[in-house]
Design an enzyme around this catalytic site. Sequence first.
Site, PDB file in Angstrom:
ATOM      1  N   TYR A  62      31.768  50.011  17.302  1.00  0.00           N
ATOM      2  CA  TYR A  62      30.386  49.774  16.869  1.00  0.00           C
ATOM      3  C   TYR A  62      30.300  49.740  15.358  1.00  0.00           C
ATOM      4  O   TYR A  62      31.027  50.449  14.666  1.00  0.00           O
ATOM      5  CB  TYR A  62      29.467  50.914  17.343  1.00  0.00           C
ATOM      6  CG  TYR A  62      29.350  51.033  18.836  1.00  0.00           C
ATOM      7  CD1 TYR A  62      28.386  50.308  19.531  1.00  0.00           C
ATOM      8  CD2 TYR A  62      30.189  51.895  19.547  1.00  0.00           C
ATOM      9  CE1 TYR A  62      28.257  50.433  20.904  1.00  0.00           C
ATOM     10  CE2 TYR A  62      30.070  52.016  20.925  1.00  0.00           C
ATOM     11  CZ  TYR A  62      29.105  51.284  21.594  1.00  0.00           C
ATOM     12  OH  TYR A  62      28.987  51.411  22.949  1.00  0.00           O
ATOM     13  N   ASP A  81      22.731  47.351  24.005  1.00  0.00           N
ATOM     14  CA  ASP A  81      21.279  47.492  23.998  1.00  0.00           C
ATOM     15  C   ASP A  81      20.645  46.143  23.662  1.00  0.00           C
ATOM     16  O   ASP A  81      21.253  45.314  22.977  1.00  0.00           O
ATOM     17  CB  ASP A  81      20.851  48.529  22.943  1.00  0.00           C
ATOM     18  CG  ASP A  81      21.263  49.946  23.335  1.00  0.00           C
ATOM     19  OD1 ASP A  81      21.579  50.170  24.537  1.00  0.00           O
ATOM     20  OD2 ASP A  81      21.282  50.813  22.448  1.00  0.00           O
ATOM     21  N   TYR A  83      28.044  57.874  23.768  1.00  0.00           N
ATOM     22  CA  TYR A  83      26.709  57.510  23.260  1.00  0.00           C
ATOM     23  C   TYR A  83      26.756  57.610  21.741  1.00  0.00           C
ATOM     24  O   TYR A  83      26.691  58.700  21.185  1.00  0.00           O
ATOM     25  CB  TYR A  83      25.649  58.464  23.817  1.00  0.00           C
ATOM     26  CG  TYR A  83      25.432  58.376  25.312  1.00  0.00           C
ATOM     27  CD1 TYR A  83      24.875  57.234  25.889  1.00  0.00           C
ATOM     28  CD2 TYR A  83      25.744  59.455  26.142  1.00  0.00           C
ATOM     29  CE1 TYR A  83      24.645  57.175  27.257  1.00  0.00           C
ATOM     30  CE2 TYR A  83      25.509  59.394  27.512  1.00  0.00           C
ATOM     31  CZ  TYR A  83      24.960  58.255  28.063  1.00  0.00           C
ATOM     32  OH  TYR A  83      24.734  58.195  29.418  1.00  0.00           O
TER      33      TYR A  83
END
Length: 438
Positions: free
Chosen positions: A314, A248, A386
């Site tokens: 992440y 992102d 996601y």
Amino acid sequence: MTVLEDARAALSTGPLCDSCLGRLFADRSFGLANAERGRSLRVSVALEDDEPFEPDEDCWVCEGEAARFDEWADRAAAAVRGYEFDTYQLGTKVPPLLEENDRLLREDLGLSVGEGEDADRTDFAGERLKTEFNREVGKRVGGRVDAEVDFERPDVQLTLDLATDEVEVQVNSAFVYGRYRKLERDIPQTEWPCKECHETGIKAGEECPGCGGTGYRYDESVEELTAPVVLDAMDGEEAVFHGAGREDVDALMLGTGRPFVIEVKEPRRRDVDVEALEAEINEFADGKAEVEELRQATHDMVERVKEHDASKTYRMDVEFGEPVDEAALDAALDALEGATIEQETPQRVDHRRASLVRTREVYATDGELVDDRHADLEIHGAGGLYVKELVSSDEGRTEPSLAGELGVDAVVTALDVLAVEGEDEPFERPEFFRDGEE
Ligand SMILES: [Zn+2]
Ligand SMILES: [Zn+2]
């Protein structure tokens, strides 16, 4: 008929050069050039018939082109002067009229011409003019440039166009592979065109409010912080950035970085010092991004970074709606580790898209509380997971989720990517590099 009888018949069709005569018998006596075959047959016919020896200056078949191999080779070598390349390939466009002459000569002699234009070469007596041209000029170019022939994907493709009397040059792209880190937020990976003004910077006659008149939504991108340096080093026409997915805009890319390829179109230089290039890029990017492990890659590396399945790791700042204790967080993270997650397309991605459920695995989870409302988490999951929704549950559209396991609202407030790694094997396989090494 014997070879000598065929040669005599060929010479009676009109003026014929040694190459065009010899080309009729190109499949005999390996190791000779067609011009040598033709010359020898002409001499033999003259001796046998005890006629004066007369070499032909003109040729009705090739119209003199076969006498120009050296000239074409000089011109081809001149056309690529100023370009650095390791491999090349040479092709010839022979005008239909000359191809027809080659065929007519064989028909006159009752020799095979195969079936149609694309007939297999073996059905065609001897060899086609095009084949001789490619080989003879190709060999001569090889003596004039420091490069190897490559039929797969050469650095440079040369085409001799006999009809227009021109050498066409196609300089194929050069590629540099590496991994990048993005160290500041709000930087997209590639240039982000402004949709409000369609990249013009002007809306209703005024400076576009969406982009401040630049035509781009962001001033900088990882592409703009890296690609111009490579373009400059390789002295090319254009650079294109290809990433192995993208984070992102507001996420950092840290850790081992994300694989990418910078493609430089029509480069004049290829053999760049990648270590020096790495240092130059990192200076140019001024701490906003950095690159490492730069290597010269093959064309196939572009598809490799785009298509190769990769898992992601992440790191996230998470905020809870109500206080959470360490034991509850640990239990929730344990429940998610190894779990298969069912996710509908997130609402943030597309409100209109028909609900599509995908399943992705969570490989590993880790994390700790910062205080009872905040946590610092690390999640390793399959490509396409996601993670923001894995935390929030996206109003029940992701199952299971951290929020669901805890029974409290949870939201990701900052997201960093720590690793992008090939699922089954690393991105960096030897066949994708120009040096072919591990
Ligand atoms: Zn000829
Ligand atoms: Zn705009």
